[in-house]
Design a protein around this motif. Structure first.
Motif, short mmCIF file in Angstrom:
data_model
loop_
_atom_site.label_atom_id
_atom_site.label_comp_id
_atom_site.label_asym_id
_atom_site.label_seq_id
_atom_site.Cartn_x
_atom_site.Cartn_y
_atom_site.Cartn_z
N ASN A 1 3.78 -31.05 17.59
CA ASN A 1 3.33 -29.67 17.43
C ASN A 1 1.87 -29.63 17.01
O ASN A 1 1.34 -30.60 16.44
CB ASN A 1 4.21 -28.92 16.43
N SER A 2 1.21 -28.54 17.29
CA SER A 2 -0.23 -28.42 17.06
C SER A 2 -0.62 -28.60 15.61
O SER A 2 -1.61 -29.27 15.29
CB SER A 2 -0.73 -27.07 17.57
N ALA A 3 0.15 -28.00 14.68
CA ALA A 3 -0.20 -28.07 13.26
C ALA A 3 -0.17 -29.52 12.77
O ALA A 3 -1.09 -29.96 12.05
CB ALA A 3 0.76 -27.21 12.44
N SER A 4 0.85 -30.27 13.16
CA SER A 4 0.93 -31.67 12.74
C SER A 4 -0.17 -32.51 13.38
O SER A 4 -0.76 -33.39 12.74
CB SER A 4 2.31 -32.26 13.10
N TYR A 5 -0.45 -32.24 14.66
CA TYR A 5 -1.47 -33.02 15.35
C TYR A 5 -2.86 -32.81 14.77
O TYR A 5 -3.69 -33.72 14.79
CB TYR A 5 -1.48 -32.66 16.83
N GLN A 6 -3.12 -31.62 14.23
CA GLN A 6 -4.42 -31.34 13.63
C GLN A 6 -4.49 -31.77 12.18
O GLN A 6 -5.53 -31.65 11.54
CB GLN A 6 -4.73 -29.83 13.73
N GLY A 7 -3.40 -32.32 11.66
CA GLY A 7 -3.35 -32.75 10.27
C GLY A 7 -3.15 -34.24 10.12
O GLY A 7 -3.59 -35.04 10.96
N GLU A 8 -2.43 -34.64 9.06
CA GLU A 8 -2.28 -36.05 8.71
C GLU A 8 -1.53 -36.83 9.77
O GLU A 8 -1.86 -37.99 10.06
CB GLU A 8 -1.53 -36.16 7.37
N ALA A 9 -0.53 -36.22 10.39
CA ALA A 9 0.25 -36.93 11.41
C ALA A 9 -0.62 -37.27 12.62
O ALA A 9 -0.59 -38.39 13.14
CB ALA A 9 1.45 -36.09 11.83
N GLY A 10 -1.38 -36.29 13.10
CA GLY A 10 -2.24 -36.54 14.25
C GLY A 10 -3.33 -37.55 13.95
O GLY A 10 -3.67 -38.37 14.81
N LEU A 11 -3.86 -37.52 12.74
CA LEU A 11 -4.87 -38.50 12.36
C LEU A 11 -4.28 -39.91 12.39
O LEU A 11 -4.94 -40.87 12.83
CB LEU A 11 -5.41 -38.18 10.96
N ALA A 12 -3.04 -40.04 11.93
CA ALA A 12 -2.39 -41.36 11.93
C ALA A 12 -2.19 -41.86 13.36
O ALA A 12 -2.40 -43.04 13.64
CB ALA A 12 -1.05 -41.28 11.21
N VAL A 13 -1.80 -40.97 14.26
CA VAL A 13 -1.64 -41.36 15.66
C VAL A 13 -2.95 -41.88 16.23
O VAL A 13 -2.99 -42.92 16.90
CB VAL A 13 -1.11 -40.17 16.49
N SER A 14 -4.03 -41.18 15.95
CA SER A 14 -5.34 -41.60 16.44
C SER A 14 -5.76 -42.94 15.84
O SER A 14 -6.25 -43.83 16.54
CB SER A 14 -6.38 -40.53 16.13
N GLU A 15 -5.54 -43.11 14.53
CA GLU A 15 -5.94 -44.36 13.86
C GLU A 15 -5.19 -45.55 14.41
O GLU A 15 -5.75 -46.65 14.53
CB GLU A 15 -5.71 -44.23 12.35
N VAL A 16 -3.93 -45.34 14.76
CA VAL A 16 -3.10 -46.45 15.25
C VAL A 16 -3.38 -46.76 16.71
O VAL A 16 -3.69 -47.90 17.07
CB VAL A 16 -1.61 -46.16 15.03
N PHE A 17 -3.30 -45.76 17.54
CA PHE A 17 -3.34 -46.02 18.98
C PHE A 17 -4.74 -45.96 19.60
O PHE A 17 -4.92 -46.43 20.72
CB PHE A 17 -2.40 -45.06 19.71
N GLN A 18 -5.69 -45.39 18.89
CA GLN A 18 -7.06 -45.39 19.40
C GLN A 18 -7.97 -46.33 18.64
O GLN A 18 -9.19 -46.26 18.78
CB GLN A 18 -7.64 -43.97 19.38
N GLN A 19 -7.36 -47.24 17.88
CA GLN A 19 -8.18 -48.25 17.22
C GLN A 19 -8.86 -49.10 18.28
O GLN A 19 -8.30 -49.34 19.35
CB GLN A 19 -7.33 -49.12 16.30
#
Length: 352
Positions: free
Chosen positions: A54-72
C-alpha cells in the motif's frame, strides 16, 4: 582482447526469534536440460522486482527497507548499480495481468494480523517464478523481518533469474562448445549460441562472447587443477594469485606484454557459498588489462569437483565500456551456475 595463437581452437530477544524463524537457506540446484513448462512463462524485465504494498507503507519505513535491501548496490562495480529494479503496485491493482511476473514481493501489512507470517513459493502463477509474502501487523515489524532475511530473499529471487537465463540458453545450444567442456572436465554446461570456445589449454578453456554492434566481451574461464590442501587451495591469497596466473597465461590484451590481472589496490570480496549443493569460495572484484586500457567486474568460484576430487576454478568477467554491467554479469554467472556434475557412482558394499 586478442587470443594467443598457441591456444587458438578452431572451428540477529525478538530479533533473535525472528531471525531464527525466518532465516532461510538456499540450495541452487540447476538442471542443464530444458524442462517442459506446465504454467505460462514468467514475465518482467531482467532484475525487475514487483512489490505489492500500500502507498502509505511504501512511503514510510516499510518502503525504505525494501529499497535498502533490494536496491543495494552490487559489490565491486565501478559505477553503482542496484541488485534489482523496483516496481510498486497497490494491492487492489494486483490482478491476473501482473501475477505472471517473475519476482513478486507481497507485503501484507495490517493491524488485523496478530502475528507475522512468511511464505516463499515457487511457480505460483507462472514459471520460473518466485513469490515471497510477508504478513506483518505494522511497518516496523515488516522492516525487521525483511532486513533479517535480506540475503536469503535475494538469493531466492536470483535463483529464478538464473533459471530463466539457463532455460533460454538451452533452447539455442552450442553443441560443439558443450561437448568440448564435457570431454575436458566431465560435466555439462549450458553454453548457448553466441558463446564459443576461444582458447583451450592444459585443463583450461575460455568460453567467450564478443559484441557485434557494441564493444563487448563476456568471458567464462574454466580450469581444473590438482587438489592438495584445503588450507592452501581455498586461502584468499592463493585464489587471487591463481587467477592472475591463469589470466596472464591465457588472456592477453591487444598489445605485446599486455594481459588480464586483478587490481592490486582493490582486494577481492570473498564469501563461502553453496554452489549447486557444493561448498565453494566466491570472490568478486575488478580486473584490468596490464599495459592496456580495459577493465571490468569479475566473479570467481573455487570448489572441488565431486566426481574426480580435482580443484575447479570458474571465473566470469565482463567488458562493456560505457554500459551497465549488471545484466551482463548475470549472464556469465548463469552460465557458470548451469554446471551439472555427473552423479556420484555408488560404491559397492563389501561382503562380510
Amino acid at each position: 582482447m586478442r587470443i594467443p595463437s598457441d591456444f587458438i581452437k578452431t572451428n540477529d530477544l525478538q530479533m533473535k526469534k525472528i531471525t531464527l524463524l525466518f532465516c532461510l537457506s538456499l540450495i541452487l540446484l540447476v538442471s542443464c536440460r530444458v524442462e517442459r513448462a506446465t504454467k505460462p512463462s514468467a514475465t518482467g524485465a531482467t532484475a525487475e522486482l514487483l512489490v505489492i504494498m500500500n502507498s502509505a507503507s511504501y512511503q514510510g519505513e516499510a518502503g525504505l527497507a525494501v529499497s535498502e535491501v533490494f536496491q543495494q548496490p552490487i559489490p565491486m562495480f565501478l559505477a553503482p548499480e542496484p541488485k534489482f529494479d523496483l516496481v510498486r503496485l497497490p494491492p487492489e491493482n494486483f490482478v491476473e495481468l501482473f501475477q505472471s511476473h517473475r519476482h513478486i514481493l507481497i507485503a501484507d501489512i495490517s493491524d488485523t494480523h496478530e502475528k507475522s507470517a512468511l511464505s516463499i513459493e515457487k511457480n505460483v502463477w507462472s514459471q520460473p517464478q518466485m513469490v515471497i509474502r510477508v504478513n506483518a501487523p505494522n511497518d516496523s515489524l515488516f522492516a525487521l523481518i525483511l532486513k533479517a532475511n535480506a540475503d536469503a530473499f535475494i538469493d531466492h529471487f536470483l535463483s529464478v533469474e538464473f533459471e530463466r537465463i539457463i532455460n533460454a540458453n538451452n533452447r539455442i545450444p552450442n553443441q560443439a562448445a558443450r561437448q568440448t567442456v564435457k570431454e575436458k572436465f566431465g560435466f555439462e554446461m549450458a553454453i548457448p549460441e553466441g558463446f564459443f570456445v576461444a582458447v583451450e589449454g592444459d585443463n583450461f578453456v575460455w568460453i567467450r562472447r564478443t559484441g557485434v554492434a557494441q564493444d563487448l566481451e563476456l568471458g567464462v574461464l574454466i580450469a581444473s587443477l590438482p587438489y592438495t590442501d584445503p588450507a592452501v587451495d581455498f586461502a584468499h591469497e592463493t585464489i587471487e594469485a591463481r587467477r592472475d596466473s591463469l589470466t596472464r597465461k591465457y588472456v592477453p590484451g591487444e598489445f605485446d606484454g599486455s594481459f588480464m590481472t586483478t587490481y592490486p589496490e582493490l582486494p577481492p570480496q570473498f564469501a563461502e557459498i553453496n554452489f549447486n549443493g557444493h561448498f565453494a569460495v566466491e570472490a568478486r572484484s575488478l580486473w584490468r588489462m596490464h599495459n592496456d586500457f580495459m577493465g571490468g567486474p569479475f566473479i570467481n568460484f573455487t570448489m572441488v569437483q565431486p566426481h574426480n576430487n580435482r580443484l575447479l576454478i570458474l571465473d566470469g568477467f565482463v567488458y562493456a565500456p560505457g554500459e551497465p554491467k549488471r545484466n551482463f554479469m548475470r549472464q556469465v554467472e548463469a552460465l557458470i551456475r548451469s554446471i551439472s556434475f555427473p552423479e556420484a557412482q555408488a560404491q559397492p558394499t563389501a561382503s562380510p
